[in-house]
Design a protein around this motif. Structure first.
Motif, PDB file in Angstrom:
ATOM      1  N   ALA A  83      -1.676   0.856  -9.920  1.00 53.76           N
ATOM      2  CA  ALA A  83      -2.186   1.295  -8.614  1.00 53.76           C
ATOM      3  C   ALA A  83      -2.008   0.199  -7.564  1.00 53.76           C
ATOM      4  CB  ALA A  83      -3.663   1.691  -8.730  1.00 53.76           C
ATOM      5  N   GLU A  84      -2.270  -1.050  -7.957  1.00 48.55           N
ATOM      6  CA  GLU A  84      -2.081  -2.168  -7.023  1.00 48.55           C
ATOM      7  C   GLU A  84      -0.624  -2.270  -6.596  1.00 48.55           C
ATOM      8  OE1 GLU A  84      -3.421  -5.560  -9.241  1.00 48.55           O
ATOM      9  OE2 GLU A  84      -5.489  -5.366  -8.538  1.00 48.55           O
ATOM     10  N   LEU A  85       0.273  -2.192  -7.567  1.00 52.26           N
ATOM     11  CA  LEU A  85       1.701  -2.293  -7.248  1.00 52.26           C
ATOM     12  C   LEU A  85       2.154  -1.128  -6.377  1.00 52.26           C
ATOM     13  CD1 LEU A  85       3.125  -3.550 -10.663  1.00 52.26           C
ATOM     14  CD2 LEU A  85       2.856  -4.865  -8.551  1.00 52.26           C
ATOM     15  N   ALA A  86       1.633   0.057  -6.643  1.00 49.34           N
ATOM     16  CA  ALA A  86       1.985   1.220  -5.820  1.00 49.34           C
ATOM     17  C   ALA A  86       1.483   1.021  -4.386  1.00 49.34           C
ATOM     18  CB  ALA A  86       1.406   2.500  -6.415  1.00 49.34           C
ATOM     19  N   ALA A  87       0.263   0.506  -4.249  1.00 51.94           N
ATOM     20  CA  ALA A  87      -0.283   0.249  -2.909  1.00 51.94           C
ATOM     21  C   ALA A  87       0.532  -0.831  -2.204  1.00 51.94           C
ATOM     22  CB  ALA A  87      -1.749  -0.177  -3.008  1.00 51.94           C
ATOM     23  N   GLN A  88       0.919  -1.875  -2.935  1.00 51.47           N
ATOM     24  CA  GLN A  88       1.749  -2.923  -2.347  1.00 51.47           C
ATOM     25  C   GLN A  88       3.092  -2.354  -1.891  1.00 51.47           C
ATOM     26  OE1 GLN A  88       2.015  -6.022  -5.303  1.00 51.47           O
ATOM     27  NE2 GLN A  88      -0.153  -6.566  -5.088  1.00 51.47           N
ATOM     28  N   ARG A  89       3.628  -1.460  -2.719  1.00 53.47           N
ATOM     29  CA  ARG A  89       4.921  -0.847  -2.365  1.00 53.47           C
ATOM     30  C   ARG A  89       4.784  -0.026  -1.081  1.00 53.47           C
ATOM     31  NH1 ARG A  89      10.057  -2.096  -3.283  1.00 53.47           N
ATOM     32  NH2 ARG A  89      11.096  -0.603  -1.967  1.00 53.47           N
ATOM     33  N   VAL A  90       3.698   0.714  -0.952  1.00 57.13           N
ATOM     34  CA  VAL A  90       3.462   1.512   0.257  1.00 57.13           C
ATOM     35  C   VAL A  90       3.378   0.589   1.475  1.00 57.13           C
ATOM     36  CG1 VAL A  90       1.734   2.941   1.450  1.00 57.13           C
ATOM     37  CG2 VAL A  90       2.399   3.477  -0.907  1.00 57.13           C
ATOM     38  N   ILE A  91       2.631  -0.506   1.335  1.00 58.59           N
ATOM     39  CA  ILE A  91       2.489  -1.455   2.452  1.00 58.59           C
ATOM     40  C   ILE A  91       3.841  -2.085   2.771  1.00 58.59           C
ATOM     41  CG2 ILE A  91       1.469  -3.677   3.108  1.00 58.59           C
ATOM     42  CD1 ILE A  91      -0.991  -2.835   1.377  1.00 58.59           C
ATOM     43  N   TYR A  92       4.570  -2.492   1.746  1.00 58.93           N
ATOM     44  CA  TYR A  92       5.883  -3.110   1.935  1.00 58.93           C
ATOM     45  C   TYR A  92       6.849  -2.134   2.618  1.00 58.93           C
ATOM     46  CZ  TYR A  92      10.226  -5.552   0.725  1.00 58.93           C
ATOM     47  OH  TYR A  92      11.441  -6.179   0.782  1.00 58.93           O
ATOM     48  N   ASP A  93       6.857  -0.893   2.128  1.00 59.94           N
ATOM     49  CA  ASP A  93       7.739   0.117   2.734  1.00 59.94           C
ATOM     50  C   ASP A  93       7.344   0.395   4.187  1.00 59.94           C
ATOM     51  OD1 ASP A  93       9.184   0.296   0.388  1.00 59.94           O
ATOM     52  OD2 ASP A  93       8.238   2.171  -0.274  1.00 59.94           O
ATOM     53  N   GLU A  94       6.043   0.423   4.465  1.00 57.34           N
ATOM     54  CA  GLU A  94       5.570   0.626   5.842  1.00 57.34           C
ATOM     55  C   GLU A  94       6.025  -0.528   6.739  1.00 57.34           C
ATOM     56  OE1 GLU A  94       3.683   2.209   9.198  1.00 57.34           O
ATOM     57  OE2 GLU A  94       4.125   3.172   7.274  1.00 57.34           O
ATOM     58  N   LEU A  95       5.951  -1.749   6.235  1.00 55.70           N
ATOM     59  CA  LEU A  95       6.422  -2.916   6.995  1.00 55.70           C
ATOM     60  C   LEU A  95       7.913  -2.785   7.286  1.00 55.70           C
ATOM     61  CD1 LEU A  95       6.066  -5.825   8.117  1.00 55.70           C
ATOM     62  CD2 LEU A  95       6.601  -6.639   5.801  1.00 55.70           C
ATOM     63  N   ARG A  96       8.674  -2.456   6.261  1.00 57.17           N
ATOM     64  CA  ARG A  96      10.134  -2.285   6.444  1.00 57.17           C
ATOM     65  C   ARG A  96      10.421  -1.171   7.455  1.00 57.17           C
ATOM     66  NH1 ARG A  96      14.176  -3.927   3.995  1.00 57.17           N
ATOM     67  NH2 ARG A  96      15.222  -1.926   3.971  1.00 57.17           N
ATOM     68  N   ASP A  97       9.696  -0.066   7.356  1.00 54.03           N
ATOM     69  CA  ASP A  97       9.920   1.040   8.290  1.00 54.03           C
ATOM     70  C   ASP A  97       9.612   0.624   9.730  1.00 54.03           C
ATOM     71  OD1 ASP A  97      10.639   2.628   6.146  1.00 54.03           O
ATOM     72  OD2 ASP A  97       8.745   3.740   6.075  1.00 54.03           O
ATOM     73  N   ARG A  98       8.550  -0.117   9.906  1.00 53.96           N
ATOM     74  CA  ARG A  98       8.182  -0.568  11.262  1.00 53.96           C
ATOM     75  C   ARG A  98       9.203  -1.554  11.815  1.00 53.96           C
ATOM     76  NH1 ARG A  98       1.621  -1.441  11.488  1.00 53.96           N
ATOM     77  NH2 ARG A  98       1.079   0.720  11.004  1.00 53.96           N
ATOM     78  N   ILE A  99       9.640  -2.490  10.965  1.00 58.47           N
ATOM     79  CA  ILE A  99      10.655  -3.455  11.417  1.00 58.47           C
ATOM     80  C   ILE A  99      11.941  -2.729  11.763  1.00 58.47           C
ATOM     81  CG2 ILE A  99      12.140  -5.352  10.651  1.00 58.47           C
ATOM     82  CD1 ILE A  99       9.716  -6.435   9.079  1.00 58.47           C
TER      83      ILE A  99
END
Length: 171
Positions: A83-99
């Motif tokens: 669950a932690e890794l999935a949440a990190q992935r969501v945050i990471y993907d959101e960062l990439r999408d925003r950039i």
């Protein structure tokens, strides 16, 4: 046989009978005492065996429960980590999408596209085949390649953040 002889015989028989009854009673008492002793010994042995079995079953039960507990803790830890890794992935993907979105906005808004084309030609030379489109710029000259696409620029921007990206999910 005379009467006296019969009376003596009866008296002797009574004596023998009494002696036999006494012996039989004594033998019965001895056998009864022995049987009671055997029953007590078997009961003690059965109780000791039952205690051994109960103690063994309790030890086995405790060991099984401990194994189950360890297994469930391991599963829970893996579940939490997943669950932690999935949440990190969501945050990471959101960062990439925003950039990527911000880079796309910058690319469309000004002269960034022209500067990227000039940069690719500066790196590869004026003979480079340059592709210029809405997703960025890339160039090829022989075996050399420069990729300034939105995806490549996003990857570089995230890489430049280094370990600070982890602060997004550790804060």
């Amino acid at each position: 046989m005379s009467r006296l002889n019969v009376a003596e015989a009866v008296a002797e028989l009574r004596t023998v009978r009494s002696a036999l009854l006494g012996e039989a009673e004594a033998d019965a008492e001895a056998r009864l005492a022995e049987a009671r002793h055997d029953v007590d010994a078997m009961t003690a042995l059965a109780r000791a065996r039952a205690k051994e079995l109960r103690d063994g079953a309790e030890a086995t039960g405790r060991a099984d429960a401990l194994r189950q507990l360890r297994m469930r803790r391991g599963q829970a830890h893996r579940h939490v980590r997943t669950a932690e890794l999935a949440a990190q992935r969501v945050i990471y993907d959101e960062l990439r999408d925003r950039i990527r979105a911000e880079l796309g906005r910058l690319l469309r808004a000004g002269d960034l596209q022209a500067r990227l084309v000039a940069h690719v030609r500066g790196l590869l030379g004026s003979d480079a085949a340059v592709t210029d489109g809405p997703d960025g710029v890339s160039g090829v000259l022989g075996s050399r390649r420069v990729d300034l696409s939105l995806d490549a620029l996003t990857d570089r921007a995230v890489d430049d953040l280094g370990g600070s990206v982890q602060q997004l999910w550790t804060a």
